[in-house]
Design a protein around this motif. Sequence first.
Motif, PDB file in Angstrom:
ATOM      1  N   ALA A 102      29.624  45.145  53.746  1.00 60.06           N
ATOM      2  CA  ALA A 102      28.620  45.827  52.934  1.00 60.06           C
ATOM      3  C   ALA A 102      28.350  44.966  51.698  1.00 60.06           C
ATOM      4  N   LYS A 103      27.233  45.183  51.064  1.00 59.89           N
ATOM      5  CA  LYS A 103      26.846  44.331  49.932  1.00 59.89           C
ATOM      6  C   LYS A 103      27.744  44.527  48.719  1.00 59.89           C
ATOM      7  N   ALA A 104      28.136  45.749  48.403  1.00 60.49           N
ATOM      8  CA  ALA A 104      28.940  46.007  47.198  1.00 60.49           C
ATOM      9  C   ALA A 104      30.331  45.362  47.284  1.00 60.49           C
ATOM     10  N   PRO A 105      31.102  45.567  48.354  1.00 57.98           N
ATOM     11  CA  PRO A 105      32.419  44.902  48.394  1.00 57.98           C
ATOM     12  C   PRO A 105      32.316  43.386  48.395  1.00 57.98           C
ATOM     13  N   LEU A 106      31.317  42.851  49.077  1.00 55.93           N
ATOM     14  CA  LEU A 106      31.140  41.404  49.094  1.00 55.93           C
ATOM     15  C   LEU A 106      30.806  40.883  47.702  1.00 55.93           C
ATOM     16  N   ALA A 107      29.960  41.590  46.962  1.00 53.33           N
ATOM     17  CA  ALA A 107      29.610  41.176  45.600  1.00 53.33           C
ATOM     18  C   ALA A 107      30.829  41.251  44.681  1.00 53.33           C
ATOM     19  N   LEU A 108      31.666  42.278  44.836  1.00 57.54           N
ATOM     20  CA  LEU A 108      32.874  42.391  44.008  1.00 57.54           C
ATOM     21  C   LEU A 108      33.849  41.249  44.301  1.00 57.54           C
ATOM     22  N   ILE A 109      34.024  40.917  45.548  1.00 58.58           N
ATOM     23  CA  ILE A 109      34.932  39.822  45.901  1.00 58.58           C
ATOM     24  C   ILE A 109      34.405  38.497  45.371  1.00 58.58           C
ATOM     25  N   LEU A 110      33.122  38.247  45.532  1.00 57.77           N
ATOM     26  CA  LEU A 110      32.543  37.004  45.017  1.00 57.77           C
ATOM     27  C   LEU A 110      32.623  36.938  43.497  1.00 57.77           C
ATOM     28  N   GLY A 111      32.411  38.057  42.817  1.00 59.57           N
ATOM     29  CA  GLY A 111      32.535  38.092  41.360  1.00 59.57           C
ATOM     30  C   GLY A 111      33.959  37.783  40.913  1.00 59.57           C
ATOM     31  N   LEU A 112      34.933  38.331  41.619  1.00 59.41           N
ATOM     32  CA  LEU A 112      36.325  38.063  41.297  1.00 59.41           C
ATOM     33  C   LEU A 112      36.663  36.584  41.517  1.00 59.41           C
ATOM     34  N   VAL A 113      36.156  36.012  42.573  1.00 55.08           N
ATOM     35  CA  VAL A 113      36.385  34.585  42.844  1.00 55.08           C
ATOM     36  C   VAL A 113      35.775  33.725  41.742  1.00 55.08           C
ATOM     37  N   VAL A 114      34.583  34.067  41.310  1.00 50.28           N
ATOM     38  CA  VAL A 114      33.928  33.314  40.236  1.00 50.28           C
ATOM     39  C   VAL A 114      34.725  33.438  38.944  1.00 50.28           C
ATOM     40  N   LEU A 115      35.227  34.625  38.620  1.00 50.84           N
ATOM     41  CA  LEU A 115      36.023  34.809  37.396  1.00 50.84           C
ATOM     42  C   LEU A 115      37.319  33.992  37.445  1.00 50.84           C
ATOM     43  N   VAL A 116      37.990  33.989  38.569  1.00 44.59           N
ATOM     44  CA  VAL A 116      39.234  33.226  38.693  1.00 44.59           C
ATOM     45  C   VAL A 116      38.939  31.730  38.587  1.00 44.59           C
ATOM     46  N   ALA A 117      37.866  31.272  39.236  1.00 40.73           N
ATOM     47  CA  ALA A 117      37.502  29.860  39.155  1.00 40.73           C
ATOM     48  C   ALA A 117      37.137  29.473  37.726  1.00 40.73           C
ATOM     49  N   ALA A 118      36.409  30.349  37.017  1.00 38.43           N
ATOM     50  CA  ALA A 118      36.048  30.064  35.626  1.00 38.43           C
ATOM     51  C   ALA A 118      37.291  30.011  34.741  1.00 38.43           C
ATOM     52  N   PHE A 119      38.244  30.901  34.981  1.00 38.79           N
ATOM     53  CA  PHE A 119      39.484  30.894  34.195  1.00 38.79           C
ATOM     54  C   PHE A 119      40.217  29.562  34.357  1.00 38.79           C
ATOM     55  N   PHE A 120      40.373  29.106  35.607  1.00 38.27           N
ATOM     56  CA  PHE A 120      41.084  27.849  35.815  1.00 38.27           C
ATOM     57  C   PHE A 120      40.305  26.653  35.282  1.00 38.27           C
ATOM     58  N   LEU A 121      38.989  26.705  35.308  1.00 40.30           N
ATOM     59  CA  LEU A 121      38.186  25.629  34.744  1.00 40.30           C
ATOM     60  C   LEU A 121      38.378  25.562  33.225  1.00 40.30           C
ATOM     61  N   VAL A 122      38.327  26.707  32.567  1.00 39.61           N
ATOM     62  CA  VAL A 122      38.536  26.747  31.116  1.00 39.61           C
ATOM     63  C   VAL A 122      39.959  26.314  30.778  1.00 39.61           C
ATOM     64  N   TYR A 123      40.927  26.745  31.558  1.00 41.08           N
ATOM     65  CA  TYR A 123      42.327  26.369  31.338  1.00 41.08           C
ATOM     66  C   TYR A 123      42.508  24.855  31.462  1.00 41.08           C
ATOM     67  N   ALA A 124      41.859  24.253  32.455  1.00 39.75           N
ATOM     68  CA  ALA A 124      41.961  22.808  32.630  1.00 39.75           C
ATOM     69  C   ALA A 124      41.298  22.079  31.458  1.00 39.75           C
ATOM     70  N   LEU A 125      40.151  22.583  30.984  1.00 39.82           N
ATOM     71  CA  LEU A 125      39.473  21.954  29.836  1.00 39.82           C
ATOM     72  C   LEU A 125      40.320  22.045  28.562  1.00 39.82           C
ATOM     73  N   VAL A 126      41.017  23.159  28.365  1.00 39.03           N
ATOM     74  CA  VAL A 126      41.867  23.322  27.183  1.00 39.03           C
ATOM     75  C   VAL A 126      43.043  22.353  27.250  1.00 39.03           C
ATOM     76  N   LEU A 127      43.596  22.150  28.436  1.00 45.11           N
ATOM     77  CA  LEU A 127      44.709  21.215  28.575  1.00 45.11           C
ATOM     78  C   LEU A 127      44.277  19.768  28.337  1.00 45.11           C
ATOM     79  N   ILE A 128      43.059  19.426  28.735  1.00 45.79           N
ATOM     80  CA  ILE A 128      42.552  18.072  28.549  1.00 45.79           C
ATOM     81  C   ILE A 128      42.292  17.797  27.071  1.00 45.79           C
ATOM     82  N   LEU A 129      41.736  18.732  26.377  1.00 48.05           N
ATOM     83  CA  LEU A 129      41.390  18.529  24.971  1.00 48.05           C
ATOM     84  C   LEU A 129      42.570  18.751  24.112  1.00 48.05           C
TER      85      LEU A 129
END
Length: 77
Positions: free
Chosen positions: A50-77
Amino acid sequence: MTHISPDPEPERSTGLEPGGGVPPGETPPAESSLPGAGPRETHNPTRGWAKAPLALILGLVVLVAAFFLVYALVLIL
């Protein structure tokens, strides 16, 4: 332990000719088809997500990916 054969003995089986063949009319007619074998299926749920569960899962994946991207940038700087 003795083994009992599931095959019938030709001398004791009804409807067999002396050579072991079956005379016409002794065998049942062939089946017509399988679709008529069971009850009619009236409830056919849709396949896939269904569209709603798929959108929630994709949103969660994007949030986790953004967290690790920001974490990696903080470690580099």
